[in-house]
Motif scaffolding. Structure first.
Motif, PDB file in Angstrom:
ATOM      1  N   LEU A 141       0.811  -1.218   0.000  1.00 54.16           N
ATOM      2  CA  LEU A 141       0.000   0.000   0.000  1.00 54.16           C
ATOM      3  C   LEU A 141       0.840   1.262   0.000  1.00 54.16           C
ATOM      4  CD1 LEU A 141      -2.834  -1.012   2.506  1.00 54.16           C
ATOM      5  CD2 LEU A 141      -2.721  -1.308   0.029  1.00 54.16           C
ATOM      6  N   PHE A 142       2.076   1.177   0.462  1.00 56.48           N
ATOM      7  CA  PHE A 142       2.960   2.350   0.463  1.00 56.48           C
ATOM      8  C   PHE A 142       4.195   1.998  -0.350  1.00 56.48           C
ATOM      9  CE2 PHE A 142       0.555   2.757   4.462  1.00 56.48           C
ATOM     10  CZ  PHE A 142      -0.070   3.960   4.210  1.00 56.48           C
ATOM     11  N   SER A 143       4.032   2.122  -1.662  1.00 59.56           N
ATOM     12  CA  SER A 143       5.109   1.758  -2.581  1.00 59.56           C
ATOM     13  C   SER A 143       6.280   2.708  -2.440  1.00 59.56           C
ATOM     14  CB  SER A 143       4.591   1.782  -4.018  1.00 59.56           C
ATOM     15  OG  SER A 143       5.635   1.607  -4.939  1.00 59.56           O
ATOM     16  N   ALA A 144       7.469   2.192  -2.673  1.00 62.64           N
ATOM     17  CA  ALA A 144       8.665   3.024  -2.581  1.00 62.64           C
ATOM     18  C   ALA A 144       8.859   3.899  -3.804  1.00 62.64           C
ATOM     19  CB  ALA A 144       9.896   2.135  -2.386  1.00 62.64           C
ATOM     20  N   SER A 145       8.131   3.615  -4.884  1.00 62.56           N
ATOM     21  CA  SER A 145       8.425   4.319  -6.129  1.00 62.56           C
ATOM     22  C   SER A 145       7.253   5.109  -6.701  1.00 62.56           C
ATOM     23  CB  SER A 145       8.902   3.310  -7.193  1.00 62.56           C
ATOM     24  OG  SER A 145       7.915   2.317  -7.393  1.00 62.56           O
ATOM     25  N   SER A 146       6.026   4.710  -6.424  1.00 62.18           N
ATOM     26  CA  SER A 146       4.921   5.377  -7.096  1.00 62.18           C
ATOM     27  C   SER A 146       3.652   5.325  -6.249  1.00 62.18           C
ATOM     28  CB  SER A 146       4.641   4.705  -8.452  1.00 62.18           C
ATOM     29  OG  SER A 146       4.268   3.357  -8.267  1.00 62.18           O
ATOM     30  N   THR A 147       2.696   6.144  -6.645  1.00 64.64           N
ATOM     31  CA  THR A 147       1.401   6.151  -5.986  1.00 64.64           C
ATOM     32  C   THR A 147       0.637   4.877  -6.321  1.00 64.64           C
ATOM     33  OG1 THR A 147       1.263   8.558  -6.033  1.00 64.64           O
ATOM     34  CG2 THR A 147      -0.803   7.360  -5.831  1.00 64.64           C
ATOM     35  N   VAL A 148      -0.006   4.295  -5.324  1.00 65.74           N
ATOM     36  CA  VAL A 148      -0.786   3.082  -5.536  1.00 65.74           C
ATOM     37  C   VAL A 148      -2.210   3.486  -5.921  1.00 65.74           C
ATOM     38  CG1 VAL A 148      -1.687   0.982  -4.474  1.00 65.74           C
ATOM     39  CG2 VAL A 148       0.604   1.792  -3.891  1.00 65.74           C
ATOM     40  N   SER A 149      -2.623   3.107  -7.130  1.00 67.11           N
ATOM     41  CA  SER A 149      -3.977   3.409  -7.608  1.00 67.11           C
ATOM     42  C   SER A 149      -4.825   2.153  -7.516  1.00 67.11           C
ATOM     43  CB  SER A 149      -3.925   3.913  -9.054  1.00 67.11           C
ATOM     44  OG  SER A 149      -3.216   5.126  -9.137  1.00 67.11           O
ATOM     45  N   LEU A 150      -5.964   2.280  -6.882  1.00 69.01           N
ATOM     46  CA  LEU A 150      -6.837   1.134  -6.656  1.00 69.01           C
ATOM     47  C   LEU A 150      -8.243   1.444  -7.174  1.00 69.01           C
ATOM     48  CD1 LEU A 150      -5.760   0.512  -2.961  1.00 69.01           C
ATOM     49  CD2 LEU A 150      -5.014  -0.804  -4.941  1.00 69.01           C
ATOM     50  N   GLY A 151      -8.849   0.472  -7.820  1.00 74.07           N
ATOM     51  CA  GLY A 151     -10.214   0.618  -8.314  1.00 74.07           C
ATOM     52  C   GLY A 151     -11.125  -0.390  -7.642  1.00 74.07           C
ATOM     53  N   PHE A 152     -12.247   0.074  -7.116  1.00 72.71           N
ATOM     54  CA  PHE A 152     -13.184  -0.796  -6.424  1.00 72.71           C
ATOM     55  C   PHE A 152     -14.526  -0.789  -7.152  1.00 72.71           C
ATOM     56  CE2 PHE A 152     -10.496   1.027  -2.939  1.00 72.71           C
ATOM     57  CZ  PHE A 152      -9.757  -0.116  -2.714  1.00 72.71           C
ATOM     58  N   GLN A 153     -15.051  -1.978  -7.425  1.00 66.59           N
ATOM     59  CA  GLN A 153     -16.372  -2.097  -8.044  1.00 66.59           C
ATOM     60  C   GLN A 153     -17.421  -1.987  -6.947  1.00 66.59           C
ATOM     61  OE1 GLN A 153     -16.922  -2.331 -11.352  1.00 66.59           O
ATOM     62  NE2 GLN A 153     -19.140  -2.280 -11.059  1.00 66.59           N
ATOM     63  N   VAL A 154     -18.102  -0.847  -6.891  1.00 72.76           N
ATOM     64  CA  VAL A 154     -19.029  -0.569  -5.791  1.00 72.76           C
ATOM     65  C   VAL A 154     -20.484  -0.563  -6.252  1.00 72.76           C
ATOM     66  CG1 VAL A 154     -17.310   0.694  -4.463  1.00 72.76           C
ATOM     67  CG2 VAL A 154     -18.705   1.925  -6.135  1.00 72.76           C
ATOM     68  N   GLY A 155     -20.737  -1.110  -7.426  1.00 64.71           N
ATOM     69  CA  GLY A 155     -22.101  -1.224  -7.950  1.00 64.71           C
ATOM     70  C   GLY A 155     -22.196  -2.440  -8.843  1.00 64.71           C
ATOM     71  N   ASP A 156     -23.377  -2.685  -9.395  1.00 62.08           N
ATOM     72  CA  ASP A 156     -23.589  -3.904 -10.178  1.00 62.08           C
ATOM     73  C   ASP A 156     -23.475  -3.674 -11.680  1.00 62.08           C
ATOM     74  OD1 ASP A 156     -26.208  -2.449  -9.801  1.00 62.08           O
ATOM     75  OD2 ASP A 156     -26.847  -3.981 -11.240  1.00 62.08           O
ATOM     76  N   SER A 157     -23.095  -2.466 -12.097  1.00 58.94           N
ATOM     77  CA  SER A 157     -23.017  -2.188 -13.527  1.00 58.94           C
ATOM     78  C   SER A 157     -21.617  -1.718 -13.909  1.00 58.94           C
ATOM     79  CB  SER A 157     -24.040  -1.107 -13.914  1.00 58.94           C
ATOM     80  OG  SER A 157     -23.619   0.169 -13.445  1.00 58.94           O
ATOM     81  N   ALA A 158     -21.417  -1.556 -15.213  1.00 59.79           N
ATOM     82  CA  ALA A 158     -20.128  -1.084 -15.710  1.00 59.79           C
ATOM     83  C   ALA A 158     -20.057   0.429 -15.783  1.00 59.79           C
ATOM     84  CB  ALA A 158     -19.860  -1.681 -17.096  1.00 59.79           C
ATOM     85  N   ALA A 159     -21.090   1.104 -15.287  1.00 64.81           N
ATOM     86  CA  ALA A 159     -21.124   2.563 -15.330  1.00 64.81           C
ATOM     87  C   ALA A 159     -20.013   3.154 -14.470  1.00 64.81           C
ATOM     88  CB  ALA A 159     -22.483   3.074 -14.859  1.00 64.81           C
ATOM     89  N   ALA A 160     -19.602   4.361 -14.853  1.00 64.62           N
ATOM     90  CA  ALA A 160     -18.486   5.009 -14.156  1.00 64.62           C
ATOM     91  C   ALA A 160     -18.775   5.213 -12.676  1.00 64.62           C
ATOM     92  CB  ALA A 160     -18.174   6.353 -14.823  1.00 64.62           C
ATOM     93  N   GLN A 161     -20.015   5.526 -12.340  1.00 60.34           N
ATOM     94  CA  GLN A 161     -20.338   5.798 -10.940  1.00 60.34           C
ATOM     95  C   GLN A 161     -20.280   4.545 -10.070  1.00 60.34           C
ATOM     96  OE1 GLN A 161     -22.438   6.246 -13.476  1.00 60.34           O
ATOM     97  NE2 GLN A 161     -24.462   5.365 -13.050  1.00 60.34           N
ATOM     98  N   ASP A 162     -20.222   3.379 -10.713  1.00 61.58           N
ATOM     99  CA  ASP A 162     -20.134   2.138  -9.947  1.00 61.58           C
ATOM    100  C   ASP A 162     -18.701   1.670  -9.759  1.00 61.58           C
ATOM    101  OD1 ASP A 162     -22.801   1.958  -9.485  1.00 61.58           O
ATOM    102  OD2 ASP A 162     -23.237   0.582 -11.121  1.00 61.58           O
TER     103      ASP A 162
END
Length: 292
Positions: A141-162
């Protein structure tokens, strides 16, 4: 509806009609019993093809939402791990600040300053260990070289808001230095992961660096808190939506037990009268024998 001539016994039309309606009653009775046994109004597509299709889509949506709720829980757990590590680092930094403030006083002798330096070095090493050990399911979670980007699926569709994106900024950490203290203005104060507090001036520079590190960690904690708050809102909203969809599916697919039981009582009576009517229809042609 035709009623057969009683004197024409080769085809007992009354018996056939009684039998037909008895079969219909039995079939309907079986359907009502099945609904009461399963709790479902629609047990196969032919029961209500449109309702079956709608209910199936709603069920798929509900199952997707259930998994999304689990995803949000996992995301909150990940952020909690990161938060816990940063809280530990914050406690260490507060201890370091306390010791540096002590070293900034000219009442300290050389031995006392050496003792403080040793303690700061150990605490700095511990910060590095915490940063290296902070991971979730093998993901650092605290990389020595770069920012850690994480994506979480928080809905049931492929829409951006999910899809919810989180960025955990890297805190550089190597065997030689810790990025938290990169703001030290004099190399002699912090070099190769070691602190030098031989003078009040050096202690003052170290104090500035540690205060900057505390602000850095506090800012990161604030961002993690913001992410967690948004996930909590998403969790509550998704749980409410899931309940509403579940209610909609229930109205379509679930059996109304009071209504089904009422229909069952009626059909049981019709079944009994149907059997009686069939029996009478079978006996009726025998009256023709009186003609002989």
């Amino acid at each position: 509806m035709g009623f057969g001539d009683l004197t024409r016994i080769n085809t007992n039309l009354q018996s056939l009609q009684a039998y037909t309606y008895l079969q219909r009653t039995n079939s309907e009775l079986g359907l009502r019993q099945l609904r009461l046994a399963t709790g479902s109004r629609i047990n196969r597509a032919e029961d209500d093809s449109a309702g079956y299709s709608i209910a199936a889509k709603l069920k798929a949506k509900i199952r997707g939402q259930e998994q999304a709720l689990a995803n949000i829980g996992d995301a909150k757990s990940l952020l909690t791990v990161a938060e816990g590590s940063l809280n530990s680092i914050m406690e260490i930094l507060q201890t370091m600040k306390e010791k540096v403030v002590q070293a900034a006083n000219d009442t300290m002798g050389a031995e006392e300053r050496d003792a403080i330096e040793n303690q700061l070095n150990q605490l700095t090493a511990e910060i590095g260990d915490i940063l290296n050990a902070t991971e979730f399911n093998g993901k650092a979670l605290f990389s020595a070289s770069s920012t850690v980007s994480l994506g979480f699926q928080v809905g049931d569709s492929a829409a951006a808001q999910d899809n919810f994106n989180v960025k955990i900024e890297a805190i550089a950490n190597t065997s030689a230095s810790v990025g938290l203290f990169s703001s030290v203005s004099q190399a002699s104060v912090f070099s190769n992961g070691k602190w030098g507090l031989d003078t009040v001036a050096q202690a003052t520079h170290a104090l500035q660096a540690i205060e900057a590190a505390i602000q850095n960690v506090a800012t990161r904690l604030g961002k993690i808190g913001d992410y967690q708050k948004r996930l909590s809102f998403k969790l509550d909203n998704l749980a409410t939506a899931k309940n509403n969809y579940e209610a909609a599916r229930s109205r379509i697919a679930d059996a109304d037990f009071a209504y089904e039981q009422m229909q069952l009582a009626k059909l049981q009576i019709l079944q009994q009268t149907g059997v009686a009517a069939l029996a009478q229809a079978n006996v009726a042609p025998q009256s023709v024998l009186q003609l002989f």
